[in-house]
Design a protein around this motif. Structure first.
Motif, short mmCIF file in Angstrom:
data_model
loop_
_atom_site.label_atom_id
_atom_site.label_comp_id
_atom_site.label_asym_id
_atom_site.label_seq_id
_atom_site.Cartn_x
_atom_site.Cartn_y
_atom_site.Cartn_z
N PHE A 1 6.93 20.45 -7.38
CA PHE A 1 8.21 20.54 -8.31
C PHE A 1 7.80 21.09 -9.51
O PHE A 1 8.52 21.84 -9.96
CB PHE A 1 8.89 19.25 -8.48
N GLY B 1 9.74 24.17 -9.80
CA GLY B 1 11.14 23.48 -9.90
C GLY B 1 12.07 24.15 -10.48
O GLY B 1 13.18 24.26 -10.18
N ALA C 1 15.81 25.74 -8.91
CA ALA C 1 17.03 24.86 -9.42
C ALA C 1 18.04 26.24 -9.53
O ALA C 1 19.13 26.05 -9.50
CB ALA C 1 16.95 24.19 -10.58
N ASN D 1 16.49 21.66 -2.98
CA ASN D 1 16.80 21.96 -4.15
C ASN D 1 16.39 20.74 -5.31
O ASN D 1 17.03 19.87 -5.25
CB ASN D 1 18.40 22.25 -4.37
N PRO D 2 15.46 21.21 -6.26
CA PRO D 2 15.28 20.07 -7.39
C PRO D 2 16.69 19.56 -7.94
O PRO D 2 16.46 18.40 -8.42
CB PRO D 2 14.37 20.85 -8.23
N VAL E 1 17.64 16.91 -6.01
CA VAL E 1 16.99 15.83 -6.06
C VAL E 1 17.24 14.98 -7.31
O VAL E 1 17.25 13.55 -7.36
CB VAL E 1 15.56 16.14 -6.11
N ARG E 2 17.28 15.54 -8.45
CA ARG E 2 17.72 14.82 -9.76
C ARG E 2 18.97 14.38 -9.88
O ARG E 2 19.21 13.57 -10.55
CB ARG E 2 17.42 15.84 -10.95
N GLU F 1 12.37 20.45 3.47
CA GLU F 1 11.67 19.37 2.81
C GLU F 1 10.23 19.78 2.58
O GLU F 1 9.54 19.11 3.31
CB GLU F 1 12.29 18.15 2.64
N GLN G 1 7.53 19.03 0.80
CA GLN G 1 6.50 18.04 0.42
C GLN G 1 6.16 17.14 1.66
O GLN G 1 5.11 16.64 1.46
CB GLN G 1 7.14 17.23 -0.80
N TYR H 1 11.23 11.56 -5.18
CA TYR H 1 10.92 12.54 -6.17
C TYR H 1 11.41 12.69 -7.47
O TYR H 1 10.75 13.19 -8.31
CB TYR H 1 10.93 14.03 -5.61
N MET I 1 9.49 14.69 -11.39
CA MET I 1 10.10 15.80 -11.74
C MET I 1 9.16 16.30 -13.00
O MET I 1 8.57 15.45 -13.77
CB MET I 1 11.26 16.07 -12.05
#
Length: 282
Positions: free
Chosen positions: A26, A30, A34, A104-105, A108-109, A172, A174, A215, A219
């Protein structure tokens, strides 16, 4: 050819190791992901297809297949490839260009509904050698045109997107998991994904909570990153991490996707991947 058992073990081992380097993935890409653009227009797909079919690309893929043979035979792979050896591989493309979407980061956030689950990452084209090897070419758009930026063994990058149907297929990276999002349901397409979300899948809201827990604290700018723990700590995610079947620890591939296979990065070395390791250039 590598057995299915070995491939399965390698992928699960990749999942275990990649969870430890998830922050690195990321952090390396990342912010770009995004804000990633939507899927390419038909004109871009056509342009990428022309690049994939170019003679220089064919020659590069042929050399890759020769080095893949060397790797699997436990031989030094960085030596030059003769024209005769490359010509014997006679690679052909499957002709189809598949858009590949990746987690998509921003999803995730954020929270459920705040961002799309996945964004466009690259285009993939399948290739096969005259001796039966298979690989996937990754194409990304440079300043002037589409470019082959990665070649990786296996067919995941083309086979899974072809299963989109009425939904969207995404990865995904990771944990090397491939999913289909159809409506509000996320279902797994490979073993890593089914281990992640269960045999029947889960809701999009539950999946968002899952990847947020995995995750969000790793970040860019997080304490995890500031303390230099990238790759040093595997987070407790509840995901099964292997079956003792062996397999390589994945390297960070170009455009920061822990995808699979033996990876040839344009202008660099062949890097460690799901199913092998070698050293070569070009």
């Amino acid at each position: 050819m590598t057995s299915e058992r070995t491939r399965r073990g390698a992928r699960l081992a990749a999942g275990s190791a990649a969870l430890g380097i998830g922050a690195a993935l990321f952090a390396g890409y990342g912010s770009a992901m995004a804000d990633a653009p939507p899927a390419p227009a038909p004109s871009d797909v056509a342009a990428a297809q022309r690049v994939a079919a170019d003679r220089q690309t064919t020659e590069k893929v042929a050399r890759y297949f020769v080095r893949l043979d060397r790797h699997r035979a436990g031989q030094f792979t960085a030596a030059g490839v003769s024209k005769a050896a490359a010509d014997a591989k006679a690679p052909t493309l499957d002709g189809r260009v598949h858009p590949v979407y990746s987690l998509n980061p921003a999803f995730v956030r954020g929270s459920y509904g705040s961002a799309e689950v996945a964004t466009f990452a690259y285009l993939a084209v399948g290739a096969r050698s005259a001796t039966g090897q298979q690989a996937s070419l990754w194409l990304t758009k440079g300043a002037r045109n589409w470019e082959v930026t990665n070649i990786i063994s296996g067919t995941e990058e083309t086979a899974y997107p072809a299963k989109a149907g009425t939904g969207t297929v995404f990865t995904e990276p990771q944990i090397n998991a491939w999913y289909r999002l159809d409506g509000d349901r996320v279902t797994g397409l490979n073993e890593a994904a089914r281990t992640s979300v269960g045999a029947r899948g889960t809701t999009l809201a539950s999946y968002q909570a899952l990847v947020h827990a995995r995750y969000a604290d790793k970040m860019p700018g997080s304490k995890y990153v500031r303390e230099g723990r990238l790759g040093g700590v595997t987070p407790n995610t509840g995901v099964r991490t292997g079956d003792g079947d062996g397999g390589g620890v994945p390297g960070i591939a170009l455009i920061a996707l822990a995808g699979g296979g033996l990876t040839l990065v344009t202008g660099a070395a062949v890097r460690l991947g799901r199913r092998g390791r070698a050293s070569a250039s070009g």
